[in-house]
Design an enzyme around this catalytic site. Sequence first.
Site, PDB file in Angstrom:
ATOM      1  N   THR A   3       0.822  -1.208   0.000  1.00  0.00           N
ATOM      2  CA  THR A   3       0.000   0.000   0.000  1.00  0.00           C
ATOM      3  C   THR A   3       0.861   1.266   0.000  1.00  0.00           C
ATOM      4  O   THR A   3       1.961   1.282   0.523  1.00  0.00           O
ATOM      5  CB  THR A   3      -0.918   0.056   1.238  1.00  0.00           C
ATOM      6  OG1 THR A   3      -0.116  -0.124   2.395  1.00  0.00           O
ATOM      7  CG2 THR A   3      -1.968  -1.012   1.185  1.00  0.00           C
ATOM      8  N   GLY A  35       4.142  -2.978   8.436  1.00  0.00           N
ATOM      9  CA  GLY A  35       4.604  -3.182   9.807  1.00  0.00           C
ATOM     10  C   GLY A  35       6.089  -3.502   9.820  1.00  0.00           C
ATOM     11  O   GLY A  35       6.584  -4.270   9.000  1.00  0.00           O
ATOM     12  N   GLU A  83      -6.055  -5.717   4.552  1.00  0.00           N
ATOM     13  CA  GLU A  83      -6.260  -6.921   3.725  1.00  0.00           C
ATOM     14  C   GLU A  83      -7.637  -6.936   3.059  1.00  0.00           C
ATOM     15  O   GLU A  83      -8.274  -7.982   2.959  1.00  0.00           O
ATOM     16  CB  GLU A  83      -6.070  -8.193   4.563  1.00  0.00           C
ATOM     17  CG  GLU A  83      -4.672  -8.416   5.088  1.00  0.00           C
ATOM     18  CD  GLU A  83      -3.654  -8.595   3.965  1.00  0.00           C
ATOM     19  OE1 GLU A  83      -4.040  -9.123   2.915  1.00  0.00           O
ATOM     20  OE2 GLU A  83      -2.507  -8.166   4.153  1.00  0.00           O
TER      21      GLU A  83
END
Lengths: 672, 672
Positions: free
Chosen positions: A156, A195, A438
């Site tokens: 993303t 992350g 997701e």
Amino acid sequence: MTRQMNMSGARVNEDLLRERARCSFDVNKLTYFIDGGKEGTDGRREVEDLVLNTKLLEDIVPVDYMSHKERYENAVKKSCIIVNILKEHALRHSSFDAYKPSNMYRIQSVVKDVMPFMLHMGMFVPTIFGQASPEQQAEWLPKALSLQIIGTYAQTELGHGTFLRGLETTATYDPSTEEFVLHSPTLTSYKWWPGGLGQTANHCIVVAQLHSLGECYGIHPFIVQIRDSETHMPLPGIKVGEIGPKLGFQTANNGFLGFDHYRIPRQCMLMKNAQVLKDGTYVKSRNEKLTYGTMVLIRVMIVTDAAFELSRAATIAVRYSAVRHQSKPRPNQEEPQILDYVTQQHKVFIAIATSHAFRLTGSWLWDTYSKVTRDLSDGKLDQLPELHALACCLKAVCSADASQIVEQCRLACGGHGYMASSNFPTIYGAITATVTYEGEYTVLLLQTARYLVKAWKEALEGKVMTSTVAFMVNYIQDNNVWGNNPQGIVKGFQAVAAGMTKAACDALHQYQTTLKDYEDAWNMVSVQLAKASEAYCRAIICEVFWSEIQRHTRNLPTSLVTVLQQLAELYLVYWALEKSGDLFLYSKITKQDLVLLQRRYEELLGFIRPNAVGLVDAFDIRDEILQSTLGAYDGRVYERLMEEAMKSPLNQEPVNQSFEKYLKPLMNKSKL
Amino acid sequence: MTRQMNMSGARVNEDLLRERARCSFDVNKLTYFIDGGKEGTDGRREVEDLVLNTKLLEDIVPVDYMSHKERYENAVKKSCIIVNILKEHALRHSSFDAYKPSNMYRIQSVVKDVMPFMLHMGMFVPTIFGQASPEQQAEWLPKALSLQIIGTYAQTELGHGTFLRGLETTATYDPSTEEFVLHSPTLTSYKWWPGGLGQTANHCIVVAQLHSLGECYGIHPFIVQIRDSETHMPLPGIKVGEIGPKLGFQTANNGFLGFDHYRIPRQCMLMKNAQVLKDGTYVKSRNEKLTYGTMVLIRVMIVTDAAFELSRAATIAVRYSAVRHQSKPRPNQEEPQILDYVTQQHKVFIAIATSHAFRLTGSWLWDTYSKVTRDLSDGKLDQLPELHALACCLKAVCSADASQIVEQCRLACGGHGYMASSNFPTIYGAITATVTYEGEYTVLLLQTARYLVKAWKEALEGKVMTSTVAFMVNYIQDNNVWGNNPQGIVKGFQAVAAGMTKAACDALHQYQTTLKDYEDAWNMVSVQLAKASEAYCRAIICEVFWSEIQRHTRNLPTSLVTVLQQLAELYLVYWALEKSGDLFLYSKITKQDLVLLQRRYEELLGFIRPNAVGLVDAFDIRDEILQSTLGAYDGRVYERLMEEAMKSPLNQEPVNQSFEKYLKPLMNKSKL
């Protein structure tokens, strides 16, 4: 006596002792059922004991008092300790079971907010498995599995989420040097969210638009080193950092990443499927569907994580409700446990039932996926659209339901549920994120709706329907009969799904005649379409939960079967009452049926009441994983609340410096 | 050009410029309407300008990066600056308007999490006004109003919240010294939650069980000094501190307080109503209802605060949705603004409408209260139960709806809504707290249900009904006619409220015959009773919103009237569709009506779409109060997200110390 009682030195709250004494079934047997058998429980407990008995993991100050930076550093420290322990265990047992995502997910609760390298195991390694060529796997997997490198997954961007085709990062092949040039042409093209990307990872998978010889071939994955292995300095051409605090996942170290004409060798494109040859020739993937597995796997994991977070929320809310007393309906009586209030049972028992429902639905989805992929290798592709539709709506509905029920449990604990030390804020922060990541909730429901609209058309045409949409034929033939029992409720929900799909299709058709354009018409009815998907999903969960309980319970003791069936029926009746209006519109339920269902619901709450504490004990969540002052096994709610408060740095000094600096001048000024 | 554009130097996002250009009404006129007239807007803006143009208020590091303690100290500093400014303004203008709760609530958003002495103005001062005798007021009010002392309100205890009669703190009168002895006999009797109690306040109102001459007279309020005026040290016999971090309100400095036989003079009991004479004689209050006003006032404030938080959420979500582009329904087109998706409009336009609905309902409740108290002074008490029922359910439903819609707006902003810098986490933390404090949601709904059950009985007996429950007679006489228009929908909701009340009463009656005990039967049907209350409240809000818009719009420009009516109708149709099942059960709506309502809803979304940005601009929330990277007036969403991230202390150094300390050893160990 359970495992947890042995470990806890302190006296257990009297109310909880009484509750546990009156449980009608063997709590351990239910734990085994939840873990998929005694071996599952034993294996999980072994790993948990290993990690959680490590003294090094204790915080000096609770993390909620720390600054953002301290919190991150603390999480890195603890994560490294945990990963070391797990790796040694894995080497000793020649098994990487301890790395199982489900075990990791539970254990990382010790870090409270999530381990900064969650995505290393969760996305980086699986992507290499799934998308790297055999040679690439040979090079990267040993390093990744043994954590010589730490990776993440960068897809993303600041300006682009769910719509992947819109990604802006480019990877342009330069045949003269046999390199790809990664570049971020705009601010919105910066990678955003991965992350561990901020300060933790030194490698990552980058998804970028592949350009070669003047053509764009769409998005492809690349493996990219971003920091120096020895110094950890960002490499030249890399701009990397963290994106800042969030509603939850404070220690996930979500990061951003920009490229300034950054060059990587050709071999860094993951080439299991598509390839770019030395001269720049693009070789297409043989099968676009091959990457499908990872996506379904991750959606199944989200459904299973939702089940786990619900079990945490239910454990906290039920134990607290057994300990807490309030009000005096009659003058000469003690204040009752709030668990005796039917409104309280209504709020928290559904959390227990839903945790079981989602866990079983997750396994069922995984089995369905395995079956479909077996058929795939035989060349049968026809079940893929149904699988896709199921994975989309189940991920959407389970994440949203779980978020809502976690909040319901928190609110059921009154003001104390609002305390960070209850752990509800962290649990909510974790579960509500799954509604978005997701695959965003509404986008996924509309994916399923595309399938339903197509299926409805086929049902009208009299085609043979696949199993999860066969009910549409019943609806068309007006074959629905309401029954005030679990099977009847499942059929009722199927009628709702069919009726809503029909209504949306009718509206779609009408708008098409006025608006001309199909996508404009689709947009106009999208609210209805999303509702139809949700109804379809509700029917699936109800059917799977009920039938899985029947199937699994054959080998269980009767006392346990009884309580599991009560939970499954509670789930079905709860939703029938919640959606009674929809049932009225589309099934043949009557007002009298509704009165009977309401009575049955109240009866079921009463059946479950004496077993409530036993049911949450069976989730077998250690205090270190529950992390809750309100939900600890010993029920010392008020003592723990006070003990946690006393750890506040503000409480370590009788007068805070801000008094002399700000308050006193303000008060004195006022005197003049 | 609006006020905010003048102040912002940066270029405004092109999409927002386009949206503003096509707004069909005068934004300023709507702002005046919201503020209750141009003078309201001018007064508010004057105070906001005064405070917000103070450079001192800028944070060096965003508060979300700070530790809990730093955050508190920062909040004290900023609050002192703000209060000083407001006080000087008040003295200059001989008016304490700047202290108006509504103004204070908005302005304290600058502190992001709330001012540590919010309860000084919000509860301490009003309680002295409401419950102190004239002599006590003369003594305490000047000190309190000029902040020579800082107070809070200590009622709830660790073990006791909503059920006030259960409070354990004792105040025992000692006639020999003419003192009360305050004591906390148990851990659960510690005061817990009061804002500012931790390290900030030096006085507080304490609610304790009054004992005199061997008798207990129930709970009464006392004014108590807890810290030394000069040194701020807790006084001997006082144990005080803060309770720790929470889901929100991080800087509220919520505290605990315990007494060890702590003595205060007799004159510290607030004696406007009940009194204890020197010899220990207890003199009863003449009228228990006299303290009623503060409670209604606070519930009205909560409804109004909900309207404000909704306006913040709507502003952020609408502006972001105008700036954000996503997906490509057609190959050769730009990605559309996400505000063009009907599912997005469905999620965010209701937030605009609900903000207006709650603001107007709050004013209406206040007017109703004023009317009732006027009648009270004439000795008419008969409207009090209805007022109480209204205040209970409106507080419950408005707080819960607002929380849900704020989250809906956050989720509509995808991943970026999850960022702390979006300010959604803080807004949600503030609004969801109101579901619990000042009367827990379910407890309040069941209070209203007591009134509805009584009213239903009276309606059956043919008694004359008060205005808000007169619809019950219609239901009994089967006089309900559905109409596909606002008035029809209001009548539909009234039928639902009546039908649900009837169903609950029938069930109550049945359970009474089997369970014998009324309270047991009440408990069994409490889920249904709570739903009936919610339906009643829904009918009230719909009716008030629609009729207030009609009443107010007579003097407004037509273009504004049109858009306000669209919002009110949207609100009614939204809820009619949400509750279509209930309408089917209890009103005379048909399936065809529902299809028409759905079409009308889609049509209304389309009407509102071009005015969406204008509608949120009219809320006139300055960037400093909005505190959102996604919602700022200039729409520089991506730039602001990156700017905020770059302020992270973790991003100030290329490599964090945890690399050398933990990550490198882990990675190297793996190599061996």
